[in-house]
Each structure stands twice: as structure tokens, then as C-alpha cells.
Design a protein around this motif. Structure first.
Motif, PDB file in Angstrom:
ATOM      1  N   GLY A 141       0.804  -1.213   0.000  1.00  0.00           N
ATOM      2  CA  GLY A 141       0.000   0.000   0.000  1.00  0.00           C
ATOM      3  C   GLY A 141       0.835   1.261   0.000  1.00  0.00           C
ATOM      4  O   GLY A 141       2.060   1.232  -0.136  1.00  0.00           O
ATOM      5  N   ILE A 142       0.176   2.387   0.199  1.00  0.00           N
ATOM      6  CA  ILE A 142       0.819   3.687   0.083  1.00  0.00           C
ATOM      7  C   ILE A 142       1.840   3.893   1.195  1.00  0.00           C
ATOM      8  O   ILE A 142       1.694   3.367   2.307  1.00  0.00           O
ATOM      9  N   ILE A 159      -2.249  -4.208  -2.299  1.00  0.00           N
ATOM     10  CA  ILE A 159      -3.084  -3.249  -1.585  1.00  0.00           C
ATOM     11  C   ILE A 159      -2.895  -1.838  -2.141  1.00  0.00           C
ATOM     12  O   ILE A 159      -1.786  -1.437  -2.497  1.00  0.00           O
ATOM     13  N   GLY A 160      -3.987  -1.079  -2.188  1.00  0.00           N
ATOM     14  CA  GLY A 160      -3.918   0.339  -2.521  1.00  0.00           C
ATOM     15  C   GLY A 160      -3.260   0.609  -3.855  1.00  0.00           C
ATOM     16  O   GLY A 160      -3.768   0.236  -4.915  1.00  0.00           O
ATOM     17  N   GLY A 161      -2.085   1.242  -3.808  1.00  0.00           N
ATOM     18  CA  GLY A 161      -1.368   1.593  -5.030  1.00  0.00           C
ATOM     19  C   GLY A 161      -1.013   0.397  -5.892  1.00  0.00           C
ATOM     20  O   GLY A 161      -0.798   0.544  -7.095  1.00  0.00           O
ATOM     21  N   ASP A 165      -3.665   0.154  -8.456  1.00  0.00           N
ATOM     22  CA  ASP A 165      -3.400   1.135  -9.507  1.00  0.00           C
ATOM     23  C   ASP A 165      -2.355   0.605 -10.487  1.00  0.00           C
ATOM     24  O   ASP A 165      -2.487   0.752 -11.707  1.00  0.00           O
ATOM     25  N   ILE A 193      -8.675  -2.318  -2.404  1.00  0.00           N
ATOM     26  CA  ILE A 193      -8.602  -0.881  -2.698  1.00  0.00           C
ATOM     27  C   ILE A 193      -8.703  -0.175  -1.349  1.00  0.00           C
ATOM     28  O   ILE A 193      -9.786   0.069  -0.839  1.00  0.00           O
ATOM     29  N   LYS A 194      -7.577   0.164  -0.776  1.00  0.00           N
ATOM     30  CA  LYS A 194      -7.505   0.523   0.640  1.00  0.00           C
ATOM     31  C   LYS A 194      -7.640   2.024   0.910  1.00  0.00           C
ATOM     32  O   LYS A 194      -7.765   2.446   2.065  1.00  0.00           O
ATOM     33  N   GLU A 195      -7.620   2.839  -0.148  1.00  0.00           N
ATOM     34  CA  GLU A 195      -7.562   4.284   0.064  1.00  0.00           C
ATOM     35  C   GLU A 195      -8.704   4.821   0.927  1.00  0.00           C
ATOM     36  O   GLU A 195      -8.520   5.755   1.715  1.00  0.00           O
ATOM     37  N   ALA A 204      -8.803   7.166  -4.236  1.00  0.00           N
ATOM     38  CA  ALA A 204      -7.736   6.592  -5.069  1.00  0.00           C
ATOM     39  C   ALA A 204      -7.568   7.466  -6.303  1.00  0.00           C
ATOM     40  O   ALA A 204      -8.539   7.738  -7.014  1.00  0.00           O
ATOM     41  N   THR A 218      -6.845   3.440 -10.380  1.00  0.00           N
ATOM     42  CA  THR A 218      -7.766   2.355 -10.053  1.00  0.00           C
ATOM     43  C   THR A 218      -9.206   2.677 -10.453  1.00  0.00           C
ATOM     44  O   THR A 218      -9.889   1.861 -11.092  1.00  0.00           O
ATOM     45  N   ALA A 237     -13.353  -1.317   0.793  1.00  0.00           N
ATOM     46  CA  ALA A 237     -11.951  -1.738   0.974  1.00  0.00           C
ATOM     47  C   ALA A 237     -11.823  -3.211   1.346  1.00  0.00           C
ATOM     48  O   ALA A 237     -10.790  -3.643   1.862  1.00  0.00           O
TER      49      ALA A 237
END
Length: 220
Positions: free
Chosen positions: A14-15, A69-71, A74, A92-94, A101, A105, A125
Motif C-alpha cells: 500500500g501507500i 493493496i492500494g497503489g 493502480d 482498494i484501501k484508500e 484513489a 484504479t 476496501a
């Protein structure tokens, strides 16, 4: 050919929260408007970094193990194809850190798995395990282990690499173009493309190879 893989126990975690925390200092300006302009420039630059995978002349294959996760979502939506091992899961954790996001994504995923399921995943998420990822079309295939994933994706990459690079590049270009244009636009573009590229040495080599039963060798 390019293969995207993660090192360690997961594909992406993730981010980078430290990077997020440091954004304020990076874009600091006495003028509110200029500060917001600088933040937009950071986001656009991150978007372009991932979009470069779509512009890459060669196919990009994502091989996902563990968490994506997250990015990471993307990133893999920019790839030509996605594969995973049985231990993979996606999120998609944003939304859980209070942000939208913003690097691909929400723009690319609906075209891969549909709008409804994208909304569900983006709003909640929740985790998508490997079998569901295959069922909804997020990944092309699930391999039992990380080792099988690596071997399987490399086998697919080798099969693609054995084909005409000129034809592969054109095929990638046409599929990407068709995603964002009408059927009529796509047909017009491929007619123009083949009018320019069809009569190549690759065509002659591929035809001769098919007739002889021997593998053709192509230039990049």
C-alpha cells in the motif's frame, strides 16, 4: 517483455504513509493557489509514472503474490495481463485512510471488472481473495504457489516474445485504443496502422515459418 513482481512476503503493502505525511513540506507555499497547484503536479506525476506501463511498447505482465493493496491495484490495472498465486489478495484501501484513489484504479478497474463490483470494492476496501479475483476477471489465472506463478508467467512471456514484435506492439496499441474509443474509431485506426505496418519483414518471416514448421526469428 516486462514482468512486474514483488519481493518479500507480498506484492505491495500500500501507500507509503511517511511519504504522505511529508507532502505538506514538499508543497509548502505562502500562496494557497500555488500550494494546491504543486499538489496537483505531484499527483499528475504519480499518475504518469503508472501510465507509462500502458505506453510501453512491449506487453507488461503482473505476477502478484501475497497482498496487493492500494497503489498496487493502480499498478496492476496498467498491466496488459494480471496473474496471481493462490495466497494473493487484493484491496482498494484508500477509503480506509480517508482519501480517493487517484492514480488509476477508479478509471481503469471498471473497464476490467465492471462498475458495480468496482464501486463495492472501492467503497468498502474489503479483501478479494485469489479465487474471486479470477471469477470477476481481475486476474487471468491463479497459480498454486509463488514458484508456479513465476514459472507460469515466464512461460506466457516466452510465448509472446516468440511472436513478431511489430505485430505485438500493434496489437497492444489497438486494444488500448479500442478501450477508449468507438468501434468505428478502432476500425479506422487499425486500417491506417496496417496500411503502414502490414507489409513487413515480420509478415514474410511468420508466413514462411508457418509453412516450414520452423520457428521464425524476428528483430525487435
Amino acid at each position: 517483455m516486462a514482468i512486474l513482481e514483488g519481493e518479500g512476503k507480498c506484492f505491495t503493502s500500500g501507500i507509503d504513509l511517511k511519504m504522505m505525511m511529508g507532502l505538506g513540506a514538499q508543497i509548502e507555499d505562502q500562496c494557497e493557489g500555488r500550494m494546491r497547484e504543486a499538489l496537483r503536479a505531484v499527483i499528475v506525476d504519480l499518475q504518469d509514472t503508472l501510465s507509462s506501463l500502458e505506453r510501453c511498447r512491449k506487453p507488461v505482465l503482473a505476477a502478484v503474490h501475497g497482498a496487493c493493496i492500494g497503489g498496487g491495484i493502480d499498478l496492476i490495472t496498467c498491466a496488459d495481463m494480471r496473474y496471481c498465486s493462490a495466497d494473493a489478495y487484493f484491496s482498494i484501501k484508500e477509503i480506509d485512510i480517508g482519501m480517493v484513489a487517484d492514480v488509476g484504479t477508479l478509471q481503469r478497474l471498471p473497464r476490467l471488472i465492471g462498475e458495480g463490483i468496482t464501486r463495492e470494492l472501492a467503497y468498502t476496501a474489503r479483501r478479494v481473495e485469489a479465487p474471486e479475483a479470477r471469477k470477476i476477471g481481475l486476474v487471468n489465472r491463479v497459480f498454486g504457489t509463488r514458484e508456479e506463478l513465476g514459472a507460469g508467467v515466464r512461460e506466457i512471456a516466452a510465448a509472446i516474445a516468440a511472436r513478431s514484435p511489430l505485430a505485438i506492439r500493434g496489437t497492444k496499441e489497438m486494444i488500448s485504443y479500442a478501450r477508449d474509443h468507438t468501434v468505428a474509431d478502432g476500425l479506422n485506426y487499425v486500417a491506417t496502422w496496417n496500411a503502414a505496418m502490414l507489409m513487413s519483414e515480420d509478415l514474410q518471416k511468420a508466413m514462411m515459418a508457418n509453412m516450414s514448421g520452423q520457428a521464425a526469428e524476428f528483430r525487435d
